[in-house]
Write an enzyme that holds these catalytic residues in place. Structure first.
Site, PDB file in Angstrom:
ATOM      1  N   ARG A  58       0.794  -1.215   0.000  1.00 27.87           N
ATOM      2  CA  ARG A  58       0.000   0.000   0.000  1.00 27.87           C
ATOM      3  C   ARG A  58       0.837   1.281   0.000  1.00 27.87           C
ATOM      4  NH1 ARG A  58      -3.102  -3.937   1.697  1.00 27.87           N
ATOM      5  NH2 ARG A  58      -1.165  -4.524   2.691  1.00 27.87           N
ATOM      6  N   THR A  59       1.806   1.361   0.900  1.00 23.79           N
ATOM      7  CA  THR A  59       2.570   2.611   1.010  1.00 23.79           C
ATOM      8  C   THR A  59       3.328   2.863  -0.296  1.00 23.79           C
ATOM      9  OG1 THR A  59       2.792   2.179   3.361  1.00 23.79           O
ATOM     10  CG2 THR A  59       4.221   3.866   2.447  1.00 23.79           C
ATOM     11  N   LYS A  87      26.518  -3.980  -2.478  1.00 23.91           N
ATOM     12  CA  LYS A  87      27.987  -3.867  -2.555  1.00 23.91           C
ATOM     13  C   LYS A  87      28.535  -3.222  -1.293  1.00 23.91           C
ATOM     14  CE  LYS A  87      27.801  -3.148  -7.552  1.00 23.91           C
ATOM     15  NZ  LYS A  87      27.939  -2.101  -8.579  1.00 23.91           N
ATOM     16  N   ARG A 108      11.657   3.717   2.963  1.00 24.26           N
ATOM     17  CA  ARG A 108      11.262   2.753   4.005  1.00 24.26           C
ATOM     18  C   ARG A 108      12.482   1.897   4.311  1.00 24.26           C
ATOM     19  NH1 ARG A 108       6.009  -1.028   4.472  1.00 24.26           N
ATOM     20  NH2 ARG A 108       5.203   1.014   5.034  1.00 24.26           N
ATOM     21  N   HIS A 136       5.702   6.027  11.269  1.00 24.90           N
ATOM     22  CA  HIS A 136       5.120   5.947   9.920  1.00 24.90           C
ATOM     23  C   HIS A 136       4.169   7.155   9.787  1.00 24.90           C
ATOM     24  CE1 HIS A 136       3.746   4.363   6.245  1.00 24.90           C
ATOM     25  NE2 HIS A 136       3.397   3.137   6.591  1.00 24.90           N
TER      26      HIS A 136
HETATM   27  C1  NCD Z   1       2.035  -0.907   8.113  1.00 28.04           C
HETATM   28  C2  NCD Z   1       3.524  -0.742   8.199  1.00 28.04           C
HETATM   29  O1  NCD Z   1       4.252  -1.045   7.244  1.00 28.04           O
HETATM   30  O2  NCD Z   1       3.952  -0.281   9.236  1.00 28.04           O
HETATM   31  N1  NCD Z   1       1.564  -1.103   6.815  1.00 28.04           N
HETATM   32  C3  NCD Z   1       1.313  -0.011   6.030  1.00 28.04           C
HETATM   33  O3  NCD Z   1       2.181   0.794   5.772  1.00 28.04           O
HETATM   34  N2  NCD Z   1       0.059   0.179   5.618  1.00 28.04           N
HETATM   35  C4  NCD Z   1       1.475  -1.850   9.078  1.00 28.04           C
HETATM   36  C5  NCD Z   1       2.051  -3.236   9.172  1.00 28.04           C
HETATM   37  O4  NCD Z   1       2.928  -3.624   8.437  1.00 28.04           O
HETATM   38  O5  NCD Z   1       1.551  -3.948  10.048  1.00 28.04           O
END
Ligand code: NCD
Length: 312
Positions: A58-59, A87, A108, A136
Site C-alpha cells: 500500500r505505502t 555492494k 522505508r 510511519h
Molecule cells: C504498516 C507498516 O508497514 O507499518 N503497513 C502499512 O504501511 N500500511 C502496518 C504493518 O505492516 O503492520
C-alpha cells in the site's frame, strides 16, 4: 509559502494543528481531482524516488500512484538487492545518489532513526515511509483524514488501539498525532509484553491526554468510537514461538462487534494476518478497505504537492 515546502517528513511529532489542517485541506482537494478528472499536471517535470528496503504494498503503490496522478515521474526501487546497497554502500551515499536524479526521496528502512540519518545527509526533502519499529507519519496523516471524515470533531473521541503496540509504527505515529487533541481518550489494548513503549506513553500523558492500558478488548468496546486494529509484527520477533502464541491473541469477529456502537469505525493499516475476520469486511463500520487505502493516495498526493510546491 506553505509550511511544508522543502521540508522532510520524518515524524508525527513535527506536526502542529495548523499544518495537519493544511494537509487535510489539500488532501480533500486531491480527492476531488481524482474523482473528477483522475489526474492533474501539478507536479509535471518533478521526480520522486521510492526507495524501499522493507516489504510494502500500500505505502509503495500509493506513493507511486500519487506522484503519477499529479503528472510527476518516479524512480521505483523496491528490490534494493539489485542496487549498490548489496555492494556495501552506506544509506547516506545511496540517498545522495537518488537525490541527484530526483526531487524527493521516499524511504522505508528497517532501522529506527534511518529516515533522520538519510535526511541529514541530503539537501532535498525526504519522506519517512516507515523506519523499523519507529514511525510511519504519512500513515498517521491518512488515518487522521479517515477519522476526520467520519466524525464531526476529534475532541472527545475514544480511540482504542489494539494489537502489537510495542512494535507497530503506525500506532506510534497516530498516537502522537492525535495527542494534538488533548480531549481525546486512549485505550491501549495489548498482551502484556506488547505494551506501548514507556517513553511514548509518557509523551502522551505529558500532553494531558487520558489513557487506559489493559489486555481485555471487551471491557472498552462499548465506549469506543475508533477501533484501530494492528497485526502482531512477526518480523520484529527474535523468538518465533512467542509470536505464534500471540499472533491471534485478538481476533475481531462480527459477534465481538455487537458491543461496538453503531456510529463507531473500525480501522486497520493493513496487511492483516487473521486479526480481523473477513466477515467483518461488509460491516458498514469497517473502513480499512472502503476508505483507508484510497485516503492514503489522496494524503500522499497532498504531501508530495506541499513538499515540492511553494504555493498550492
Ligand atoms: C504498516 C507498516 O508497514 O507499518 N503497513 C502499512 O504501511 N500500511 C502496518 C504493518 O505492516 O503492520
Amino acid at each position: 509559502m506553505n509550511a511544508l515546502f522543502g521540508e522532510d517528513i520524518l515524524t508525527a511529532e513535527q506536526f502542529d494543528k495548523k499544518t495537519v489542517d493544511l494537509v487535510m485541506k489539500i488532501a480533500r482537494k486531491m480527492q476531488k481531482i481524482v474523482e473528477k478528472k483522475g489526474s492533474s499536471d501539478l507536479l509535471k517535470g518533478k521526480l520522486m524516488t521510492a526507495l524501499f528496503y522493507e516489504p510494502s504494498s500500500r505505502t509503495y503503490a500509493s506513493f507511486i500512484s500519487a506522484m503519477q496522478r499529479l503528472g510527476g515521474g518516479i524512480i521505483p526501487i523496491q528490490g534494493v538487492q539489485f542496487s549498490s546497497v548489496t555492494k556495501g554502500e552506506t544509506l547516506a551515499d545511496t540517498v545522495r545518489t537518488f537525490e541527484s536524479y530526483s526531487d524527493v526521496v521516499v524511504l522505508r528502512h528497517p532501522e529506527v532513526g534511518s529516515a533522520k540519518i538519510a535526511a541529514d545527509s541530503m539537501v532535498k526533502p525526504l519522506i519517512n515511509a516507515g523506519d523499523g519499529v519507529g514511525e510511519h507519519p504519512t500513515q498517521a496523516l491518512l488515518d487522521f483524514f479517515t477519522i476526520q471524515n467520519n466524525f464531526s470533531k476529534i475532541d472527545g473521541l475514544h480511540v482504542t488501539m489494539v494489537g502489537d503496540l510495542l512494535n507497530g509504527r503506525t500506532i506510534h505515529s497516530l498516537s502522537k498525532l492525535l495527542s494534538l487533541y488533548p480531549k481525546i481518550h486512549y485505550n491501549f489494548i495489548s498482551p502484556d509484553i506488547l505494551r506501548l513503549p514507556d517513553s511514548l506513553k509518557k509523551m502522551i500523558q505529558k500532553k494531558g491526554v487520558s489513557l487506559f492500558e489493559g489486555d481485555r478488548l471487551e471491557e472498552v468496546l462499548p465506549t469506543t468510537d475508533v477501533l484501530y486494529v494492528t497485526r502482531v509484527q512477526k518480523e520484529r520477533f527474535s523468538d518465533l514461538d512467542t509470536y505464534e502464541k500471540l499472533k491471534h491473541h485478538y481476533v475481531i469477529t462480527p459477534t465481538l462487534l455487537r458491543d461496538l456502537k453503531k456510529k463507531s469505525i473500525i480501522m486497520h493499516p493493513l496487511p492483516r494476518v487473521g486479526e480481523i475476520s473477513p466477515e467483518v469486511d461488509t460491516d458498514k463500520r469497517a473502513l480499512y478497505i472502503s476508505e483507508q487505502m484510497k485516503n492514503g493516495m489522496y494524503v500522499r498526493m497532498a504531501l508530495l504537492a506541499l513538499v515540492l510546491k511553494k504555493d498550492i
